[in-house]
Design a protein around this motif. Structure first.
Motif, PDB file in Angstrom:
ATOM      1  N   UNK A 193      -7.354 -19.215  41.171  1.00 56.44           N
ATOM      2  CA  UNK A 193      -6.929 -18.082  39.945  1.00 56.44           C
ATOM      3  C   UNK A 193      -7.840 -18.388  38.847  1.00 56.44           C
ATOM      4  N   UNK A 194      -8.862 -19.513  39.037  1.00 56.21           N
ATOM      5  CA  UNK A 194      -9.736 -19.976  37.765  1.00 56.21           C
ATOM      6  C   UNK A 194     -11.336 -19.209  38.240  1.00 56.21           C
ATOM      7  N   UNK A 195     -12.078 -19.394  37.149  1.00 56.78           N
ATOM      8  CA  UNK A 195     -13.550 -19.128  37.392  1.00 56.78           C
ATOM      9  C   UNK A 195     -14.132 -19.541  36.226  1.00 56.78           C
ATOM     10  N   UNK A 196     -15.427 -19.641  36.290  1.00 52.29           N
ATOM     11  CA  UNK A 196     -16.265 -20.048  34.980  1.00 52.29           C
ATOM     12  C   UNK A 196     -15.772 -21.379  34.388  1.00 52.29           C
ATOM     13  N   UNK A 197     -15.540 -21.355  33.035  1.00 54.67           N
ATOM     14  CA  UNK A 197     -15.114 -22.517  32.355  1.00 54.67           C
ATOM     15  C   UNK A 197     -13.954 -23.237  32.468  1.00 54.67           C
ATOM     16  N   UNK A 221     -19.322 -18.795  38.609  1.00 52.79           N
ATOM     17  CA  UNK A 221     -19.332 -17.572  38.020  1.00 52.79           C
ATOM     18  C   UNK A 221     -17.984 -17.179  37.345  1.00 52.79           C
ATOM     19  N   UNK A 222     -17.767 -16.576  36.316  1.00 53.49           N
ATOM     20  CA  UNK A 222     -16.466 -16.185  35.854  1.00 53.49           C
ATOM     21  C   UNK A 222     -15.683 -15.283  36.632  1.00 53.49           C
ATOM     22  N   UNK A 223     -14.243 -15.130  36.477  1.00 51.26           N
ATOM     23  CA  UNK A 223     -13.499 -14.245  37.267  1.00 51.26           C
ATOM     24  C   UNK A 223     -13.876 -12.854  37.262  1.00 51.26           C
ATOM     25  N   UNK A 224     -14.515 -12.359  36.372  1.00 49.52           N
ATOM     26  CA  UNK A 224     -15.000 -10.855  36.474  1.00 49.52           C
ATOM     27  C   UNK A 224     -16.477 -10.720  37.096  1.00 49.52           C
ATOM     28  N   UNK A 261     -13.707 -15.934  32.270  1.00 45.69           N
ATOM     29  CA  UNK A 261     -13.821 -14.758  32.765  1.00 45.69           C
ATOM     30  C   UNK A 261     -15.200 -14.141  33.246  1.00 45.69           C
ATOM     31  N   UNK A 262     -16.190 -15.208  32.528  1.00 45.95           N
ATOM     32  CA  UNK A 262     -17.526 -14.727  32.630  1.00 45.95           C
ATOM     33  C   UNK A 262     -17.715 -13.824  31.556  1.00 45.95           C
TER      34      UNK A 262
END
Lengths: 563, 563
Positions: free
Chosen positions: A24-28, A56-59, A476-477
């Motif tokens: 449930x994480x992405x990006x930073x 890549x971010x979540x979105x 989120x990206x």
């Protein structure tokens, strides 16, 4: 979605399931989690235990306006702490099309042979690239595109990263194949160079956008957000003037870095302002563009293309931070000179903020006269020729200060302060001081807060909120400018995430992601040896008043400790 | 005894009573106490809040053999942590004759005018010294002696300190007025340069040794200790061969730094050994001396004077650490070349250990061939000419490694490892890693412990005891070699202190002083931002085996945390 691991020692690539902790994480945020899970905090940033991570971010992956950014991270060679640096362009989109949630480049090579890493729907493989080493970024990007085909995405380093200079970044193609979208900060290009990895080539021609769990909800939220974004006055401003519109605002606040942060106002500001830039581009025409999108589908289009008097492009884009650090900070009021400096540093693969600050320090030491653009270009040429002085400058402002015996060095945690002097914009000063990333305006800029920016009181709370929000957007990206839309579209982020993933996200998911990310980053930094003592601005900024307001940075140390 | 405070901004000197907290400390321990009491731990080491402190040890002033050393300290410009560096010569003795328990040089100048600080029984005053700036140490010392008279003591900086280079030390006259006794480590010369203080001139012609509370007890203990010291075999060895007698011992252990710490044994070791040095000096005669005392009354006389083939002195003394770092570490097996390098670095006012390590790093980068002495001399000439490369080298090994992109850099806390490779002498490796001072053999050398130095187990305890004892000796003002005598003269330290001060000291006063000193130093470092993460050897030494024993440094990290 999968995790791909590329081992530069064995030169193989493995694909793995995503562990539940990372899902449930992405990006930073995901980068911070991976650093804590897998990288020994005290390791040599350029040694075998560090990893270079793309996430890549979540979105990312659906062409939502301004929401396809790629985060790159690792332990920073520049700061010695956690590092995430994100960029636009097409890398995030294409990695997501291949189903890659995170790419980890691991280990250290046993030889000095350079490779590119080719990623496509078949998997990943290393290909030799010695013939591509030693050239500038623009030439190398073109060569790689010729070799691997026109539709690729690309992340590459230039001579700076190849030489492991601490100001080196990683460059990505924009939607028009210009290698100008840069994971600029914290020396991640040096980390890539330590892996002898010249470029990552991403061929997503057989890939596809990731599936949506609830496409209707997603599309509704996307539409809602995009409408709100288009309605914002900032969207129009950034489209017409680019980020250079900040110039007169900053000069007005007395916060414009001028002659190595010795003044907050510059007599030449008007000549390098957003107005002047727009007028010049319209007058010159040719390959000039006053507005341009770095990512497909962006509604803001804050980028531009700067052409010379004959209409031939010098560089794209020319942005505020670059104009501030390479312009007013060097006493230079000539946009053509600034554009040429920008091109040269892009071609070397170096961070214009870090090198602009380093040149300011060099000028302070007497190595150049403030305002002498030709001398600044000659100093950048020293970097290209890899002379001892060039190597010094290429390692950034802190290093240059030590080499040249200059004490007035604008850095926090070894990373250069960007184009807002913290003595006149104290909330952003709090961000510089306390962000786990080191000095970085994108970690929490406070210039739009409706407060007296000279007042030391109340700035901590403003900075804290900005830092949390930005850490959320970076997870989120989403581009920092997306916040103008999301702020007016309550629930849109939650609905986009539920539409995409189906998980049950709360209303304040942005803040939760941001807080979690900052906690993870601080935990890594603590384990790497950072303490409250590192959460400080340079001492001289607490002593030396900044004209025209003649204020020092005087936010209470106890308040800083409370961020 | 008094505390003298010299303010370089107001250019005045005030005299104060000694506060009770400071009274029972001296040398290194007193410096640690003053740092904690008066210096903001996170301050810029070269800024106005740092102070440069001279503090003779508790036993200084009575010409006890090897016990008149002068400690100098402050927040280190090189490591960013606590720093004490002590030296022989006459400075400690003369300061004590003036009744000075500690001299604090405070604040920052408002201009670039250089001064000397003249201390005599009338007090202290600043005198302009611009005409003395820019020359080598030997010339400057001679000029100052001409100006202020032959009987003075002197502490001065050379071009390195004047340029605030991070490897700069402070030089003191030996008993024959040679400016060769150096507070070498940690960049204290740069700190002195940041105060625009060229030299401290001490005229103690109207001074006197401090009073003894119980002269009989004192004299008995002094005699007891001196007899025991004279009986030690090491006293004879050091008198005949100097510290260079360590060369073959270290080579035998496989711990001799060779070609930037890539081997622990050197094929040319015999040619630069204590034997070879002694034979050469006896053969050459002239100004050669195989034995020489740096302080009046020393029974060991480990110093020497190295003359060229015509009998004319090149440098005095030529010591093991210098031969190791500028000899084997650079692949150089020619004592004449090493002596010339030593003279040049003394004349620049730079630490031969730090610069030797930096040159090793430069050689690794390809800037010189190992073994090429003329090239090494040319690189030192770059420092003299203040070129960008010279400035890089003058900032030490860590800085040079960053500038040149070399990862194999032998430093801890930014300070170069001395002439004992920690992979073959693991107890000393523990000292390097955990000493608050950064890598420093004088903080706790373990080479004489009767253990297997390759075994990672049990080294922590040996290092801990050595560190405590050395911190104790450094607080007394006693040379490391005095321990050969004190170890065989139980109660002598206690009786000397009671005879001098009358206070009721316990039998284990040496260990108590050492423990207190280390606690104070660690407290300062913690407040300055250091953590357990800093108590580590460079990562590559834990990965890369050292020939001939092919061991890495593998003392358990949990053990290191327990020091």
């Amino acid at each position: 979605m999968q995790v791909w691991r590329a081992d530069v020692r064995k030169r193989d690539v493995r694909q793995e399931r995503v562990s539940p902790d990372w899902e449930q994480l992405g990006g930073r945020g995901l980068i911070a989690r991976i650093l804590l899970d897998e990288i020994p905090p005290t390791c040599d940033p350029l040694g075998p235990h560090n990893k270079l991570i793309w996430a890549p971010g979540l979105l990312v992956g659906q062409r939502i306006s301004s929401c396809d950014r790629i985060s790159v991270g690792g332990k920073s060679p520049l700061t010695g702490g956690v590092k995430e640096s994100n960029a636009g362009g097409t890398t995030g989109l294409m990695l997501t099309y291949l189903g890659i949630k995170a790419l980890l480049v691991e280990a250290a090579p046993m030889d000095n042979v350079w490779h590119v890493l080719l990623l496509d729907s078949q998997g990943g493989r290393f290909e030799r690239a010695d013939d591509l080493v030693g050239f500038g970024v623009y030439h190398t990007a073109e060569k790689i595109r010729q070799r691997y085909g026109a539709g690729i995405a690309l992340a590459l380093i230039g001579p700076g990263g190849q030489r492991q200079m601490l100001a080196a970044g990683i460059q990505n193609l924009d939607k028009d194949d210009e290698p100008s979208r840069i994971n600029a900060r914290g020396g991640l290009g040096a980390l890539m160079g330590s892996k002898r990895l010249l470029a990552i080539v991403i061929d997503a021609s057989s890939g596809a956008p990731p599936p949506l769990v609830d496409a209707d909800l997603f599309k509704r939220a996307q539409k809602y957000y995009t409408e709100k974004l288009r309605e914002q006055p900032q969207t129009t401003t950034y489209a017409e003037y680019g980020t250079a519109s900040m110039m007169m605002m900053c000069d007005g606040f007395g916060a414009l870095p001028t002659r190595n942060f010795s003044s907050g106002t510059f007599e030449g500001a008007q000549a390098i302002s957003g107005d002047a830039l727009r007028d010049l581009l319209l007058e010159r025409g040719g390959e000039s563009q006053t507005t341009h999108a770095c990512m497909p589908g962006c509604a803001i289009r804050c980028s531009n293309s700067f052409a010379d008097a004959s209409g031939k492009k010098i560089v794209s884009p020319l942005e505020y931070e670059t104009i501030g650090l390479l312009g007013s900070n060097l006493g230079i009021d000539d946009l053509d000179v600034i554009a040429r400096l920008n091109w040269a540093l892009n071609d070397l693969g170096l961070d214009t903020i870090e090198i602009g600050a380093a040149l300011g320090v060099a000028a302070e030491s007497g190595l150049m006269e403030f305002g002498n653009g030709e001398r600044a270009l000659a100093l950048v040429e020293e970097i290209r020729r890899d002379t001892p002085l060039g190597r010094t400058l290429g390692n950034g402002a802190a290093f240059t200060g030590s080499a040249l015996g200059v004490r007035r060095v604008p850095v926090v945690k070894g990373q250069a302060i960007s184009a807002y002097d913290p003595r006149a914009l104290k909330g952003t000063g709090v961000t510089y001081a306390t962000s786990p990333q080191g000095a970085d305006h994108t970690a929490g800029l406070t210039i739009r807060a409706k407060v007296n920016h000279l007042d030391p009181h109340g700035q901590v709370e403003i900075s804290r909120n900005a830092q949390i929000n930005m850490a959320g957007y970076d997870t989120l990206g989403a581009c920092t400018f997306s916040r103008f839309g999301f702020a007016d579209a309550p629930g849109a982020i939650r609905d986009l995430l539920i539409g995409r993933y189906g998980w049950d996200f709360p209303d304040d998911i942005l803040q939760r992601l941001g807080e979690e990310t900052l906690q993870l980053e601080r935990a890594f930094n603590r384990a790497a040896g950072f303490s409250a003592a590192d959460d400080r601005l340079p001492e001289w900024m607490t002593i030396e008043p900044l004209p025209p307001h003649n204020r020092v940075f005087d936010v209470d140390v106890d308040d800083l400790n409370g961020v």
